[in-house]
Design a protein around this motif. Structure first.
Motif, PDB file in Angstrom:
ATOM      1  N   GLN B  42      40.964  37.669  33.070  1.00  0.00           N
ATOM      2  CA  GLN B  42      42.372  37.759  32.681  1.00  0.00           C
ATOM      3  C   GLN B  42      43.128  38.679  33.628  1.00  0.00           C
ATOM      4  O   GLN B  42      42.569  39.662  34.107  1.00  0.00           O
ATOM      5  CB  GLN B  42      42.503  38.343  31.281  1.00  0.00           C
ATOM      6  N   GLU B 158      42.574  32.850  35.373  1.00  0.00           N
ATOM      7  CA  GLU B 158      43.222  32.708  34.069  1.00  0.00           C
ATOM      8  C   GLU B 158      44.027  31.416  34.001  1.00  0.00           C
ATOM      9  O   GLU B 158      44.038  30.726  32.994  1.00  0.00           O
ATOM     10  CB  GLU B 158      44.132  33.918  33.780  1.00  0.00           C
ATOM     11  N   GLY B 167      48.205  36.087  29.359  1.00  0.00           N
ATOM     12  CA  GLY B 167      48.008  35.821  27.941  1.00  0.00           C
ATOM     13  C   GLY B 167      48.975  34.810  27.345  1.00  0.00           C
ATOM     14  O   GLY B 167      48.826  34.409  26.201  1.00  0.00           O
TER      15      GLY B 167
END
Lengths: 235, 211
Positions: B42, B158, B167
Motif C-alpha cells: 500500500q 496498490e 486506500g
C-alpha cells in the motif's frame, strides 16, 4: 587519560543519554498508546458483531460511542449463568453482549490461543441461538504474512459468518479450519462446521482449530443457556 | 541564470540530490531491499516507512557527524548503532502513539530500520568525514531516495493489486462487472522484486542515454 578509559566513559555517557531519551518517550507517550489499545479492542469487538465495516475508517470517538451504546462487558459463572453487572465470581468467564432493545443479540467471547509462531488473539461473536457464528476477528498474531498471516484478512474472517458450532443434531462439535476449500475437502453434513483453509498455512489452521475447540468448549455452558433460550435480561 | 547555476552546483545541493537519482540507495546501491519488498503493498505504509527512515537517517547522520572528532575509534560502530537504535525506537514509539493502525501494518519493519544498510552505510561513508549540515542533507536525500522508490513500487502494486490508490478505489465497479480482476500476484513480495528490477533497468537505460 588513557584511550581505554576514554572509550569506557564515552560508552557510558552514550548509554545514559540514549536510555534517558527512550524512557522519557516511553513514559510520555504511554497514555496515547494505552488508549489506542483500548479503542482497538473495542473496534474488534464491534467488528465481530458486525456493527462496523472492516473497510471503512472510524474515528476513535465514533468507536467509543458505538461501543458504549451497544456493548456490555459481563461475566458468566462456570455453569453458564450470566452474572449481573456488578457481580463477580471466581473462575468467571469474561464475555461481551451486543444489546438490541435491552435484549442480547450476540455474545462475544475472547479468543486467546496459540498459532504456529506465537499467540493468536481475537474475538468470536455467536448469535443468540447459541450455535451460529456471527463474526470472527483477529487483532494480534505472529503468523507469516501472506501465509498464516491471512487469518487477519477479511476474506478469511468472513468465512466464519453463518457457520455452526453444533452438528445437525444440535450437539457441540466446535468450528474447524479445513485443509483447502470446504466444498472440496469436507463431507456434506459437516460443511457447516468448517471454514476454508489457507493454502500454505496448514499448521496455523490446525492450531487455530484446536484452540477454538478448547475455548468454545469452555464457553459451552453459556452457549447451552442461549440454545435453551434461558438468557434474557436478568435485571 | 547564474544564481540557479550556483545552487545546482553547490556541494549541499549535490549532496541532497545525488541519492535521489544517480546514486539512489535502492536502485543503484541495492540497499534496503528487504523492507522495500515488505511494506510496498500500500502507498500509505510505503510513505510512512519512507518518512520514518528519512527521519532516522538524517538525524543519525547529523548526530554522528557532530561527534565525529570525539568518538573513540575502537567503539565507533557501537556508538553509531546506539544513536541509530535510539532514533528508530523513538520513531516507532511516535507511530504507535499517533498512527496506531499504520504502525500495526508496518509491525517489525520500523524496528528493522536499525539494521537497514542505508542508515549505517551513510553514517560510515559520509557522516564520519563531513560536517553536520552536509551529513544531515545527505541523510535527507538518501531517505527521500529510498522513499521515492518505495512510493513508486507501492503505487504500481496498490493500483494493479487491489485497484486502489491510498486506500480509495480508483477502478470503477463497471470494469469489475465487465470481467476485470485485480492482479493478486501484485500483493505478494515477489511482485516488488520484479518491479524494483524493472525500475533499476529503466534508470540504467535512461542514464546511459544521457551519457
Amino acid at each position: 587519560m588513557s584511550d581505554n578509559l576514554k572509550s569506557v566513559l564515552f560508552a557510558v555517557a552514550t548509554a545514559i543519554i540514549c536510555s534517558t531519551l527512550l524512557t522519557a518517550a516511553a513514559l510520555g507517550l504511554k497514555p496515547y498508546k494505552t488508549r489506542n489499545l483500548v479503542v482497538d479492542k473495542q473496534k474488534n469487538i464491534l467488528k465481530a458483531v458486525g456493527l462496523i465495516d472492516a473497510n471503512k475508517r472510524y474515528s476513535p470517538e465514533a468507536i467509543e460511542t458505538l461501543y458504549t451504546q451497544n456493548i456490555k462487558n459481563l461475566h458468566a459463572a462456570p455453569d453458564g449463568r450470566i452474572l449481573a453487572e456488578n457481580e463477580t465470581q471466581e473462575a468467571a468467564l469474561s464475555l461481551w453482549l451486543y444489546m438490541v432493545d435491552e435484549q442480547p443479540q450476540c455474545y462475544v467471547i475472547p479468543i486467546n490461543t496459540r498459532g504456529l509462531w506465537g499467540p493468536i488473539r481475537g474475538y468470536m461473536a455467536l448469535e443468540k441461538d447459541g450455535s451460529t457464528i456471527s463474526g470472527f476477528t483477529v487483532y494480534k498474531h505472529s503468523e507469516t504474512p501472506g501465509l498464516g498471516g491471512e487469518i487477519e484478512r477479511a476474506w478469511f474472517q468472513k468465512n466464519f459468518k453463518g457457520k455452526q458450532i453444533t452438528d445437525v443434531t444440535g450437539d457441540f462439535v466446535s468450528i474447524g479450519v479445513a485443509k483447502g476449500r470446504v466444498a472440496d475437502t469436507v463431507p456434506d453434513p459437516k460443511q457447516a462446521n468448517f471454514v476454508d483453509g489457507i493454502s500454505g498455512a496448514t499448521l496455523t489452521g490446525k492450531f487455530l482449530t484446536e484452540g477454538l475447540k478448547v475455548i468454545l468448549h469452555e464457553y459451552e455452558p453459556v452457549s447451552i443457556n442461549f440454545r435453551q433460550r434461558k438468557v434474557s435480561t436478568q435485571k | 541564470m547564474d544564481d540557479t547555476m550556483k545552487i545546482t552546483h553547490s556541494q549541499a545541493f549535490k549532496t541532497f540530490t545525488e541519492p535521489l537519482g544517480r546514486n539512489n540507495p535502492i536502485s543503484i546501491q541495492s540497499l534496503g531491499i528487504c523492507s522495500a519488498l515488505a511494506v510496498t503493498v500500500q502507498i500509505k505504509t510505503a510513505i510512512v516507512m519512507g518518512l520514518s527512515l528519512t527521519f532516522v537517517v538524517a538525524f543519525s547522520s547529523m548526530i554522528i557527524s557532530l561527534m565525529r572528532h570525539h568518538i573513540p575509534r575502537n567503539i565507533r560502530m557501537i556508538v553509531e548503532l546506539s544513536v541509530i537504535a535510539t532514533l528508530v525506537i523513538l520513531a516507532d514509539e511516535v507511530l504507535q502513539a499517533f498512527f496506531y493502525d499504520i504502525s500495526k501494518q508496518l509491525s517489525v519493519f520500523v524496528g528493522l530500520i536499525i539494521t537497514n544498510c542505508i542508515v549505517m552505510g551513510r553514517a560510515e561513508t559520509f557522516a564520519l568525514g563531513n560536517p553536520p549540515g552536509l551529513a544531515f542533507l545527505d541523510g535527507l536525500g538518501s531517505g527521500a531516495g529510498y522513499g521515492v522508490v518505495l512510493a513508486t513500487v507501492a503505487f504500481i502494486r496498490e493500483f494493479l493489486g487491489s485497484g486502489k490508490l491510498l486506500g480509495y478505489p480508483v477502478i470503477p465497479q463497471s470494469f469489475y462487472n465487465a470481467g476485470y480482476e485485480n492482479m493478486g500476484f501484485m500483493q505478494l513480495a515477489p511482485a516488488a522484486f520484479i518491479i524494483i528490477g524493472l525500475l533499476v533497468w529503466l534508470q540504467k537505460a535512461l542514464s546511459k542515454e544521457k551519457g
